[in-house]
Design a protein around this motif. Structure first.
Motif, PDB file in Angstrom:
ATOM      1  N   GLY A   1      31.683  23.507 -47.894  1.00  0.00           N
ATOM      2  CA  GLY A   1      32.284  22.782 -49.014  1.00  0.00           C
ATOM      3  C   GLY A   1      32.186  21.280 -48.835  1.00  0.00           C
ATOM      4  N   VAL A   2      32.386  20.836 -47.600  1.00  0.00           N
ATOM      5  CA  VAL A   2      32.367  19.391 -47.328  1.00  0.00           C
ATOM      6  C   VAL A   2      30.960  18.831 -47.536  1.00  0.00           C
ATOM      7  CG1 VAL A   2      32.846  17.612 -45.626  1.00  0.00           C
ATOM      8  CG2 VAL A   2      34.150  19.710 -45.604  1.00  0.00           C
ATOM      9  N   ILE A   3      29.965  19.510 -46.956  1.00  0.00           N
ATOM     10  CA  ILE A   3      28.589  19.013 -47.072  1.00  0.00           C
ATOM     11  C   ILE A   3      28.187  18.997 -48.542  1.00  0.00           C
ATOM     12  CG2 ILE A   3      26.165  19.476 -46.496  1.00  0.00           C
ATOM     13  CD1 ILE A   3      27.149  20.668 -43.834  1.00  0.00           C
ATOM     14  N   ASP A   4      28.507  20.059 -49.248  1.00  0.00           N
ATOM     15  CA  ASP A   4      28.141  20.162 -50.657  1.00  0.00           C
ATOM     16  C   ASP A   4      28.753  19.019 -51.468  1.00  0.00           C
ATOM     17  OD1 ASP A   4      26.845  21.335 -52.737  1.00  0.00           O
ATOM     18  OD2 ASP A   4      28.510  22.672 -53.264  1.00  0.00           O
ATOM     19  N   ASN A   5      30.045  18.793 -51.270  1.00  0.00           N
ATOM     20  CA  ASN A   5      30.728  17.742 -52.032  1.00  0.00           C
ATOM     21  C   ASN A   5      30.239  16.351 -51.635  1.00  0.00           C
ATOM     22  OD1 ASN A   5      32.642  17.094 -54.042  1.00  0.00           O
ATOM     23  ND2 ASN A   5      34.099  16.473 -52.467  1.00  0.00           N
ATOM     24  N   LEU A   6      30.037  16.135 -50.323  1.00  0.00           N
ATOM     25  CA  LEU A   6      29.610  14.805 -49.869  1.00  0.00           C
ATOM     26  C   LEU A   6      28.205  14.465 -50.376  1.00  0.00           C
ATOM     27  CD1 LEU A   6      31.007  14.694 -46.221  1.00  0.00           C
ATOM     28  CD2 LEU A   6      31.742  13.305 -48.171  1.00  0.00           C
ATOM     29  N   LEU A   7      27.358  15.482 -50.512  1.00  0.00           N
ATOM     30  CA  LEU A   7      25.988  15.211 -50.991  1.00  0.00           C
ATOM     31  C   LEU A   7      25.984  14.592 -52.395  1.00  0.00           C
ATOM     32  CD1 LEU A   7      23.946  18.255 -49.646  1.00  0.00           C
ATOM     33  CD2 LEU A   7      23.593  15.845 -49.082  1.00  0.00           C
ATOM     34  N   ASP A   8      27.084  14.786 -53.137  1.00  0.00           N
ATOM     35  CA  ASP A   8      27.184  14.157 -54.468  1.00  0.00           C
ATOM     36  C   ASP A   8      27.562  12.684 -54.379  1.00  0.00           C
ATOM     37  OD1 ASP A   8      26.595  16.506 -55.810  1.00  0.00           O
ATOM     38  OD2 ASP A   8      28.692  17.175 -55.764  1.00  0.00           O
ATOM     39  N   ASN A   9      28.000  12.250 -53.192  1.00  0.00           N
ATOM     40  CA  ASN A   9      28.558  10.899 -53.072  1.00  0.00           C
ATOM     41  C   ASN A   9      27.826   9.959 -52.136  1.00  0.00           C
ATOM     42  OD1 ASN A   9      31.185  10.774 -54.575  1.00  0.00           O
ATOM     43  ND2 ASN A   9      31.555  12.607 -53.368  1.00  0.00           N
ATOM     44  N   VAL A  10      27.277  10.511 -51.031  1.00  0.00           N
ATOM     45  CA  VAL A  10      26.823   9.633 -49.949  1.00  0.00           C
ATOM     46  C   VAL A  10      25.390   9.132 -50.143  1.00  0.00           C
ATOM     47  CG1 VAL A  10      28.320  10.709 -48.223  1.00  0.00           C
ATOM     48  CG2 VAL A  10      25.996  11.577 -48.542  1.00  0.00           C
ATOM     49  N   ASP A  11      25.055   8.097 -49.357  1.00  0.00           N
ATOM     50  CA  ASP A  11      23.667   7.622 -49.297  1.00  0.00           C
ATOM     51  C   ASP A  11      22.944   8.263 -48.121  1.00  0.00           C
ATOM     52  OD1 ASP A  11      23.933   5.562 -51.425  1.00  0.00           O
ATOM     53  OD2 ASP A  11      25.441   4.795 -50.025  1.00  0.00           O
ATOM     54  N   ASN A  12      23.706   8.489 -47.035  1.00  0.00           N
ATOM     55  CA  ASN A  12      23.116   9.099 -45.838  1.00  0.00           C
ATOM     56  C   ASN A  12      23.997  10.239 -45.369  1.00  0.00           C
ATOM     57  OD1 ASN A  12      21.197   6.838 -45.465  1.00  0.00           O
ATOM     58  ND2 ASN A  12      23.049   5.703 -44.916  1.00  0.00           N
ATOM     59  N   LEU A  13      23.384  11.346 -44.988  1.00  0.00           N
ATOM     60  CA  LEU A  13      24.143  12.424 -44.365  1.00  0.00           C
ATOM     61  C   LEU A  13      23.544  12.699 -42.994  1.00  0.00           C
ATOM     62  CD1 LEU A  13      26.487  14.493 -44.984  1.00  0.00           C
ATOM     63  CD2 LEU A  13      24.669  16.148 -45.236  1.00  0.00           C
ATOM     64  N   ILE A  14      24.394  12.563 -41.977  1.00  0.00           N
ATOM     65  CA  ILE A  14      23.956  12.796 -40.601  1.00  0.00           C
ATOM     66  C   ILE A  14      24.530  14.120 -40.134  1.00  0.00           C
ATOM     67  CG2 ILE A  14      24.309  12.033 -38.214  1.00  0.00           C
ATOM     68  CD1 ILE A  14      24.194   9.149 -39.188  1.00  0.00           C
ATOM     69  N   ILE A  15      23.675  14.956 -39.574  1.00  0.00           N
ATOM     70  CA  ILE A  15      24.123  16.254 -39.068  1.00  0.00           C
ATOM     71  C   ILE A  15      24.004  16.275 -37.543  1.00  0.00           C
ATOM     72  CG2 ILE A  15      23.556  18.733 -39.006  1.00  0.00           C
ATOM     73  CD1 ILE A  15      24.637  18.124 -41.686  1.00  0.00           C
ATOM     74  N   GLY A  16      25.059  16.731 -36.895  1.00  0.00           N
ATOM     75  CA  GLY A  16      25.022  16.863 -35.431  1.00  0.00           C
ATOM     76  C   GLY A  16      25.843  18.061 -35.013  1.00  0.00           C
ATOM     77  N   GLY A  17      26.061  18.203 -33.708  1.00  0.00           N
ATOM     78  CA  GLY A  17      26.895  19.311 -33.234  1.00  0.00           C
ATOM     79  C   GLY A  17      26.202  20.652 -33.349  1.00  0.00           C
ATOM     80  N   GLY A  18      26.966  21.700 -33.155  1.00  0.00           N
ATOM     81  CA  GLY A  18      26.416  23.048 -33.145  1.00  0.00           C
ATOM     82  C   GLY A  18      25.798  23.441 -34.478  1.00  0.00           C
ATOM     83  N   LEU A  19      26.297  22.873 -35.551  1.00  0.00           N
ATOM     84  CA  LEU A  19      25.781  23.304 -36.861  1.00  0.00           C
ATOM     85  C   LEU A  19      24.374  22.779 -37.144  1.00  0.00           C
ATOM     86  CD1 LEU A  19      26.251  20.746 -38.980  1.00  0.00           C
ATOM     87  CD2 LEU A  19      28.555  21.648 -39.056  1.00  0.00           C
ATOM     88  N   ALA A  20      23.943  21.768 -36.357  1.00  0.00           N
ATOM     89  CA  ALA A  20      22.614  21.187 -36.574  1.00  0.00           C
ATOM     90  C   ALA A  20      21.506  22.225 -36.390  1.00  0.00           C
ATOM     91  CB  ALA A  20      22.392  20.027 -35.602  1.00  0.00           C
ATOM     92  N   TYR A  21      21.768  23.222 -35.514  1.00  0.00           N
ATOM     93  CA  TYR A  21      20.671  24.128 -35.139  1.00  0.00           C
ATOM     94  C   TYR A  21      20.320  25.115 -36.251  1.00  0.00           C
ATOM     95  CZ  TYR A  21      21.665  21.333 -31.285  1.00  0.00           C
ATOM     96  OH  TYR A  21      21.868  20.202 -30.557  1.00  0.00           O
ATOM     97  N   THR A  22      21.270  25.388 -37.123  1.00  0.00           N
ATOM     98  CA  THR A  22      20.961  26.214 -38.287  1.00  0.00           C
ATOM     99  C   THR A  22      20.054  25.410 -39.236  1.00  0.00           C
ATOM    100  OG1 THR A  22      23.051  27.379 -38.011  1.00  0.00           O
ATOM    101  CG2 THR A  22      21.990  27.567 -40.166  1.00  0.00           C
ATOM    102  N   PHE A  23      20.311  24.107 -39.342  1.00  0.00           N
ATOM    103  CA  PHE A  23      19.468  23.253 -40.185  1.00  0.00           C
ATOM    104  C   PHE A  23      18.070  23.110 -39.590  1.00  0.00           C
ATOM    105  CE2 PHE A  23      23.646  22.194 -41.722  1.00  0.00           C
ATOM    106  CZ  PHE A  23      23.440  21.978 -43.084  1.00  0.00           C
TER     107      PHE A  23
END
Ligand SMILES: Nc1ncnc2c1ncn2[C@@H]1O[C@H](COP(=O)(O)OP(=O)(O)OP(=O)(O)O)[C@@H](O)[C@H]1O
Ligand SMILES: O=C(O)[C@H](O)COP(=O)(O)O
Length: 395
Positions: free
Chosen positions: A203-225
């Motif tokens: 939900g957070v990533i989805d909502n933030l993609l409507d607002n941000v200029d840059n999205l940085i992904i890190g941590g354990g969830l990065a590996y699914t991406f």
């Protein structure tokens, strides 16, 4: 904010039921981290200065409707007394005769802490009978528990039906900072999302993609991406069933013109421990029987550069397993970049990221550290918080 604030009402001589979030880490019967208590001090001070009779209510832990001795609020009340430099009273009930008597003894400016509201089964069920009992103790309801505002419980939402209900100063500040960030951000606006699982951050990533200029992904969830982009991730954390979704997010970013940053190198380990063998590798070289537990040096530099060039950064979730020294460098580097970036307003979205900046001694250099973990996440997802919705609208 369109909700009434405690600053707008007369508090002199009033009995004020003030819901705070004193759900703090405890160790050996003492408060181990008092950040949340200190964050509520301006509200408590304002109430005492205004001559209110201050009745504080909070939960501690998850006692599930039963009395759990270790989860009594007595040590928290003592700690609050030390911070306020005045006597703070404590009663071992949160409603009923004992609590009524304790309230009746209060002078203007006195502070009383009620017992853990989650000792009662009605609290988490938002039972109207319990909410009425709480309301019977007071003339006014102040909600300052931003950290629990995503819960529709008797002391965070139900009670507001039976008393004039206004926001506390911490609640106002949290909503103001996070609200401004999401509705009218200074740009470039960057969100950094880390932590363990994609499913918790959808939900957070989805909502933030409507607002941000840059999205940085890190941590354990990065590996699914990374897997979604065709990389092999070895034994790293992977949510197979979220790979399609990860690709959809990458596509959404492209469509919206959002720059999407993923790790370019990582620290891999042959074991989930501080004494593991480790290597720095590019993301195209993760060995099949190793797991990536932190971002690598090139990624640290890349992410730090993006942070430096941003006017506003929201950060939720660590870049690696920061609890283990060996894998803390990525999270430390992001924290340090935020601390060094002078023109960047940095908002730390509670929970583990707040614990990390605290651990690395960088907390003072952040612009705002939210006291809400789950609450700030839900807010960033664009959800309404029941504890806020329940308050009186501005006239
Ligand atoms: N590469 C990784 N592999 C496995 N676990 C990781 C990795 N990177 C980070 N983590 C773990 O993720 C955990 C934090 O993630 P989690 O999603 O639970 O909370 P969070 O993102 O900090 O959310 P909040 O800030 O709301 O509490 C940490 O305990 C950290 O060790
Ligand atoms: O620590 C928190 O995030 C809040 O105090 C809410 O606690 P809970 O997740 O037990 O409802």
């Amino acid at each position: 904010m369109n909700k009434q604030s405690m600053r707008e009402i007369d508090l002199k001589g009033k009995r004020v039921f003030c819901r705070v979030d004193f759900n703090v880490p405890m160790k050996d019967g003492n408060v181990a981290d008092d950040t949340r208590i200190r964050a509520a001090l301006p509200t408590i001070q304002h109430l005492t200065d205004a001559g209110a009779k201050v009745i504080l209510a909070s939960h501690l832990g998850r006692p599930k409707g039963e009395v759990v001795e270790e989860l009594r609020l007595t040590p928290v009340a003592e700690h609050l007394g030390d911070l306020l430099g005045k006597d703070v009273k404590k009663v071992d009930e949160a409603y009923g005769e004992k609590a009524q008597n304790a309230v009746a003894e209060l002078e203007d400016g006195d502070v009383l802490v009620l017992e853990n509201v989650r000792f009662y089964p009605g609290e988490e069920k938002n039972d109207p009978e319990l909410a009425k009992e709480f309301a019977a103790l007071a003339d006014v309801y102040v909600n300052d528990a931003f950290g629990a505002a995503h819960r529709a419980h008797a002391s965070t939402a139900g009670i507001a039906q039976y008393l004039p209900a206004v926001s506390g100063l911490l609640m106002e500040k949290e909503l103001d900072v996070l609200g401004k960030a999401l509705s009218n951000p200074e740009r470039p606006f960057t969100a950094i999302i880390g932590g363990a699982k994609v499913k918790d951050k959808i939900g957070v990533i989805d909502n933030l993609l409507d607002n941000v200029d840059n999205l940085i992904i890190g941590g354990g969830l990065a590996y699914t991406f990374l897997k979604a982009q065709g990389y092999e991730v070895g034994k790293s954390l992977l949510e197979e069933d979220k790979i399609d979704l990860a690709n959809q997010f990458i596509k959404k970013a492209e469509d919206k013109g959002v720059k999407f940053y993923m790790p370019v190198d990582v620290i891999v380990a042959d074991d989930f421990s501080d004494s593991a063998n480790t290597k720095e590798v590019g993301i195209d070289s993760i060995p099949s029987d190793w797991e990536a537990l932190d971002i690598g040096p090139k990624t640290r530099e890349l992410y730090s550069d993006v942070i430096k060039d941003s006017k506003l950064v929201i950060w939720n979730g660590p870049m690696g397993v920061f609890e283990l020294e060996t894998f803390a460098n990525g999270t430390k580097a992001v924290g340090q970049a935020l601390a060094d970036a002078e023109d960047t307003y940095s908002v730390i979205g509670g929970g583990d990221s707040a614990a990390a900046v605290e651990k690395f001694g960088l907390a003072d250099q952040m612009s705002h550290i939210s006291t809400g973990g789950g609450a700030s996440l839900e807010f960033m997802e664009g959800k309404e918080l029941p504890g806020v919705v329940a308050l009186n609208d501005k006239e």
